[in-house]
Design an enzyme around this catalytic site. Structure first.
Site, PDB file in Angstrom:
ATOM      1  N   THR A 183       9.634  -4.957   1.245  1.00 56.25           N
ATOM      2  CA  THR A 183       8.120  -4.479   1.419  1.00 56.25           C
ATOM      3  C   THR A 183       7.453  -4.749   0.137  1.00 56.25           C
ATOM      4  OG1 THR A 183       8.677  -3.468   3.340  1.00 56.25           O
ATOM      5  CG2 THR A 183       6.689  -2.834   2.236  1.00 56.25           C
ATOM      6  N   GLY A 196      12.539   1.820   7.853  1.00 58.42           N
ATOM      7  CA  GLY A 196      11.322   2.386   8.399  1.00 58.42           C
ATOM      8  C   GLY A 196      11.324   3.308   9.626  1.00 58.42           C
ATOM      9  N   GLY A 235       7.878  -0.768  11.958  1.00 58.34           N
ATOM     10  CA  GLY A 235       8.138   0.253  11.023  1.00 58.34           C
ATOM     11  C   GLY A 235       7.486   1.004  10.366  1.00 58.34           C
ATOM     12  N   THR A 292       8.825   1.959   0.837  1.00 56.52           N
ATOM     13  CA  THR A 292       9.649   1.007   1.247  1.00 56.52           C
ATOM     14  C   THR A 292      11.243   1.594   1.615  1.00 56.52           C
ATOM     15  OG1 THR A 292      10.775  -1.134   0.625  1.00 56.52           O
ATOM     16  CG2 THR A 292      10.064   0.433  -0.894  1.00 56.52           C
TER      17      THR A 292
HETATM   18  N1  ASP Z   1       9.761  -0.133   5.679  1.00 55.70           N
HETATM   19  C1  ASP Z   1       9.945  -1.633   5.960  1.00 55.70           C
HETATM   20  C2  ASP Z   1      10.078  -1.667   7.600  1.00 55.70           C
HETATM   21  O1  ASP Z   1      10.719  -0.846   8.047  1.00 55.70           O
HETATM   22  C3  ASP Z   1      10.981  -2.453   5.612  1.00 55.70           C
HETATM   23  C4  ASP Z   1      11.006  -2.390   4.080  1.00 55.70           C
HETATM   24  O2  ASP Z   1      10.344  -1.409   3.256  1.00 55.70           O
HETATM   25  O3  ASP Z   1      11.911  -2.939   3.506  1.00 55.70           O
HETATM   26  O4  ASP Z   1       9.346  -2.265   8.364  1.00 55.70           O
END
Ligand code: ASP
Length: 321
Positions: free
Chosen positions: A187, A241, A217, A238
């Protein structure tokens, strides 16, 4: 003024810890995702490509701030550049769902009035962070999802693309890998402080590879993936999630500062540890109104960086630098 950088790496288990005490105000801090990012898995070419991309985002966002622009404007610029770069899991580089589609999430929050906007599960908006900003500024709502959010963005005159635009070769391969059980993160997010003393925070993502059932997420959820309050700090997260939603991670950093009086680094570390205790790995960036930054993570690496008011850029990738 001498720039004083104190980097504390306290590795207990898989928990690298970073704290910064800096003599110059940080005006913009960004991340490009946390995850299993090791030197031995990166080629020198991809290492420098990530560093160059992070540096470009920082410098372009900085220009806006130095020209009197607002913090939200600066972070949108920084995020747009990462959304337009297939290296990151946002915009054109977004990961694929189990059905080989793209469903993108984004959110933004302004610290001065705590106004916020978010979109979830959008499929045709080239830059989802722009749509989140439009929700904040041009609607009386906070979050739109799916086809309605796509239609809203189109009506706002934002650039739309055919859903094939997001399907890159790299993500098709990573879907194949993840379907064989390898996890990927990536992300993007940014927090800025402008000359008016206002914070703004935002996050944009393709979500998690191989997601299904319309899974959403933390990234588009205000308080979980993104939060900003001029009284405390701005935060963009990030990581895994589900755990960040259950921990209300971004808001928890602000709450620790407001209710416990913790400085930003201590609050950010404590919150990443709490999220990890639940089982959720990842990281966050946080910036307060005095220009102090924290970038803790519990994964092996996190693409991250910041630029101070004098224009000095710091970019880091791994846990040991
Ligand atoms: N936090 C994001 C999600 O869960 C994914 C990520 O940060 O890589 O959708």
């Amino acid at each position: 003024m001498i720039l004083m950088l104190v980097l504390l790496m306290a590795c207990s288990g898989n928990k690298p810890k970073e704290e910064f005490a800096i003599g110059k105000k940080v005006v913009l801090v960004i991340h490009g995702g946390a995850g299993n990012i090791n030197r031995d898995r990166m080629t020198p070419e991809s290492d420098s490509a990530y560093r160059a991309a992070l540096e470009l985002s920082l410098k372009e966002g900085y220009q806006i701030l130095m020209n009197g622009g607002e913090s939200c404007e600066a972070i949108i610029k920084a995020i747009n550049l990462m959304e337009d770069n297939p290296l990151f899991n946002a915009g054109v580089g977004a990961v694929l769902t189990s059905e080989g589609e793209n469903e993108l999430d984004a959110s933004i929050m302004r610290g001065s009035d705590k106004n916020a906007g978010a979109v979830a599960g959008v499929k045709t908006i080239k830059n989802p962070i722009d749509a989140a900003y439009s929700v904040m500024t041009s609607s009386e709502h906070v979050m739109f999802s799916g086809a309605g959010a796509d239609r809203f963005a189109a009506e706002q005159g934002l650039e739309t693309v055919d859903s094939g635009y997001f399907k890159t070769e790299k993500r098709i391969k990573s879907l194949e890998r993840v379907q064989k059980l390898e996890k990927e993160h990536g992300t993007v997010g940014a927090v800025a402080l402008d000359e008016f003393g206002n914070l703004c925070a935002a996050t944009s993502t393709g979500g998690m590879t191989n997601k299904k059932w319309g899974r959403i997420g933390d990234s588009p959820i205000i308080g979980a993936g993104t939060y900003a309050d001029n009284v405390t700090c701005g935060v963009s997260c990030t990581g895994h999630g589900e755990y960040f939603i259950r921990s209300v991670t971004a808001y928890d950093v602000s709450a620790m500062m407001e209710y416990k009086g913790y400085p930003i680094a201590q609050a950010a570390d404590a919150v990443i540890q709490k999220t990890l205790n639940l089982g959720g790995t990842g990281g966050l960036i946080a910036l307060d109104t005095a220009g102090n930054v924290a970038m803790p993570f519990s994964t092996t690496g996190m693409f991250r960086g910041y630029i101070t008011e004098d224009g000095k850029v710091t970019v880091k990738i791994y846990g040991d630098e």
